[in-house]
Design a protein around this motif. Structure first.
Motif, short mmCIF file in Angstrom:
data_model
loop_
_atom_site.label_atom_id
_atom_site.label_comp_id
_atom_site.label_asym_id
_atom_site.label_seq_id
_atom_site.Cartn_x
_atom_site.Cartn_y
_atom_site.Cartn_z
N SER B 244 -6.12 0.31 -26.09
CA SER B 244 -7.18 0.47 -27.06
C SER B 244 -6.65 0.26 -28.47
N PHE B 245 -5.40 0.69 -28.69
CA PHE B 245 -4.78 0.48 -29.99
C PHE B 245 -4.66 -1.01 -30.27
N GLY B 247 -6.62 -3.11 -29.23
CA GLY B 247 -7.96 -3.67 -29.32
C GLY B 247 -8.44 -4.35 -28.06
N VAL B 251 -13.18 -0.52 -26.80
CA VAL B 251 -13.37 -1.07 -28.13
C VAL B 251 -14.49 -0.32 -28.87
N ASN B 259 -8.05 3.78 -29.81
CA ASN B 259 -8.62 2.92 -30.85
C ASN B 259 -8.84 3.66 -32.16
N THR B 262 -5.93 3.05 -34.37
CA THR B 262 -5.90 1.71 -34.94
C THR B 262 -6.00 1.74 -36.46
#
Lengths: 321, 308
Positions: B244-245, B247, B251, B259, B262
């Motif tokens: 998720s980091f 992407g 999302v 995420n 991020t």
């Protein structure tokens, strides 16, 4: 002579030794090498010998827990090793086994009641409602109490676990039980109880036993006929009285002389065997016992002695008997 | 004074208490392990925080106010501040936790379902089944996980899968890629078990294969499955976060701990707005450490050879 229940005919069981990169078969461990005997209905037949002489392998091959290499096992007129998987499953209700180690022979995660009863259920021999009563009845026959039904194996002592093992075999109402050293893992005081239980059961249920042991005094107490094994072969077989009174094979003589007698003043001639039991992967030529035999001579190294009847159903395999 | 004879007859003794099942013993041993109990408490608090927490939040996930509430520092109204769209970070953190924990759990459940079944079949039937299943496992183990996940993520993006549904695909992918460890362990365990005398006894009793596998073998592999699964959940949470980091996992707008971090990608957020990325980072750290403590505790409690 009474009816034959089990006939073991030239039975061989070899375990392959594999080696090399491709796991080629480089040899065989001849665990059971051409053994024949019969057991009559209602009889108990004792099989004795040192560790590693193939006693247990015979027991397991008879029950087809191991596949034979050669020979026949005929039970009630049927060749056990020719049955299909499904036929064999049916046959299993008639022949049972009691194992040596009461600790590893019970599944630690299954309650005693279920362990004893599950086979009946799986074979559809009893209705679910009647199962518990049957199990408890069997528990009591084997000297355990009804409240043991809900216990786990680890809550029992060795002797009690062995009783559970016997109950598990007994509930199937078998005709034939292989007792594979059922007492050698137990304390001496408990051994007597289990042996008495086995002999009571035999009397009450007309059971036939193949009793495997390395302890001659235990076999003497329980068995009618005795076979002595050495390195995968039967060396002598006779009725109990005949064997104890008149042992012919030097190995049997040595074994008998090793039975302890509870009299310190008694002077006896002890026959002490030299050396270790040879490897069954590479057994000695001729008579397998010649490397340790006090009587060995040249003929023993060259010729395999014939296993012959010396009268009165006393069989022996020795050049000098 | 006279001594009373102790009752010798077994039948006169009343059975004491409940049967002391192997599970009960394991629970007792687990509760004696302080670190494991602390881990369990932390995890329970974390789960409550994520599952129950959002109900107490006055905000809504979709509620944003770019004009007035953009990038607020933590204050009385927004305890963990707001992000660049003016969304409440605390609420997003809790909802992200639901997703991350769920992905971890479901992915592991899928791994176990596939792994335990195939491992048991391989171990029980050996020969042909064993060869085929274990060679497939070897192939899966030889696959480089990260590139595959990135490719899968790219495919999902290309197919324009909705963010809501991406979560399910992610669970499936992580689960399917992770079955080999458990399959190997279960197979090994069953290979040892089937040589035990009690399995010979089931053969001598003529039990059906079904009963042998499900009643005799599987219960004995459950400890090892539980331990691996627990540690697997931690691994799956980390994997989800990493993806998720990058992407390609969960999302936005669906939040996940990964995420959320991020935001640390942007220098301004990293330096000036630590409330955006420190809390999800801490959540991942705490959860994974707690799960690992529990896993270790379970291993000690369930392994009969480690009796204390």
């Amino acid at each position: 002579m009474s009816e034959v229940l089990l006939e073991v005919d030239h039975l061989k069981k070899y375990f392959p030794i594999t080696g090399g990169v491709f796991q080629r078969r480089v040899g065989d461990v001849k665990a059971v090498d051409d053994v024949s005997f019969t057991i009559n209905k209602g009889e108990s037949f004792g099989l004795v010998g040192e560790s590693g002489c193939g006693k247990s392998t015979i027991g397991r091959t008879i029950l087809r827990l191991l596949e034979k290499t050669e020979g026949k096992v005929i039970f009630n007129g049927q060749d056990i090793h020719k049955l299909s998987k499904e036929q064999m499953r049916g046959m299993r209700t008639k022949m049972q086994i009691v194992f040596q180690d009461p600790f590893s022979s019970l599944n630690p995660r299954i309650k005693v009641g279920e362990a004893i009863g599950e086979a009946l259920l799986d074979h559809g021999l009893v209705r679910r409602k009647e199962l518990k009563a049957r199990v408890i009845e069997t528990l009591q026959i084997c000297g355990l109490a009804d409240y043991h039904y809900d216990r786990y194996p680890h809550e029992f002592s060795g002797g009690q676990r062995q009783r559970i093992g016997i109950a598990r075999a007994l509930i199937m109402n078998p005709e034939f039980i292989v007792a594979d050293e059922p007492v050698s893992a137990l304390d001496v005081s408990i051994q007597a109880q289990i042996i008495n239980l086995l002999s009571d059961l035999q009397r009450d249920k007309q059971l036939t036993y193949l009793f495997i042991s390395h302890d001659l005094s235990v076999v003497e107490h329980l068995c009618d006929r005795i076979g002595v094994m050495y390195l995968g072969s039967m060396v002598e077989m006779a009725s109990k009285d005949e064997l104890f009174r008149n042992p012919l094979h030097p190995y049997t003589k040595a074994l008998l002389s090793a039975i302890p007698v509870p009299d310190p003043t008694l002077k006896r001639e002890r026959i002490v065997l030299k050396g270790d039991i040879p490897s069954p992967a590479n057994p000695p030529s001729g008579c397998k016992f010649h490397t340790r035999c006090p009587l060995a001579s040249d003929i023993c190294k060259q010729e395999i002695p014939e296993y012959r009847n010396v009268g009165d159903n006393h069989f022996v395999a020795c050049h000098f008997a | 004074m006279s001594l009373e004879a102790a009752p010798l007859d077994m039948k006169t003794q009343v059975p004491a208490k409940q049967p002391d099942s192997p599970w009960r013993i394991a629970i007792r041993r687990f509760t004696r392990n302080r670190l494991a109990v602390i881990g369990l408490l932390i995890l329970v608090v974390m789960v409550l925080f994520c599952v129950v927490g959002p109900w107490f939040s006055p905000y809504d996930l979709l509620e944003y106010d770019v004009k007035n509430k953009k990038n607020l520092a933590p204050n009385a109204e927004h305890w963990l501040g707001t992000d660049k769209l003016g969304r409440d970070t605390l609420l997003r953190l809790m909802l992200a936790g639901r997703i991350s924990l769920l992905v971890g759990l479901v992915a592991t459940a899928i791994s176990i379902l596939i792994g335990a079944t195939l491992g048991a079949l391989a171990g029980f039937y050996r020969r042909f089944a064993d060869t085929i299943i274990m060679r497939i496992a070897d192939v899966f183990m030889a696959l480089p996980t990260l590139p595959i996940l990135i490719i899968m993520g790219a495919i999902l993006s290309d197919l324009k899968v909705e963010p809501k549904h991406r979560v399910y695909f992610l669970m499936l992918i992580l689960g399917v890629l992770g079955w080999t460890t458990i399959a190997r362990l279960v197979r090994g365990q069953i290979l040892t078990l089937r040589e035990q005398e009690f399995m010979q006894a089931t053969e001598a009793l003529g039990l059906r294969d079904r009963r042998k596998i499900f009643r005799h073998l599987m219960p004995n592999t459950i400890p090892i499955i539980i331990v691996t699964a627990t540690l697997g959940v931690a691994g799956a949470i980390i994997a989800e976060s990493a993806l998720s980091f990058l992407g390609i996992g969960v999302v936005p707008p669906t939040p996940s701990w990964g995420n959320m971090i991020t935001s640390a990608n942007s220098l301004i957020d990293f330096r000036r707005r630590p409330w955006l990325w420190i809390p999800p980072g801490m959540c991942i750290l705490i959860t994974v450490v707690a799960i690992n403590l529990i896993g270790d505790g379970l291993r000690d409690a369930l392994d009969p050879k480690m009796k204390k």
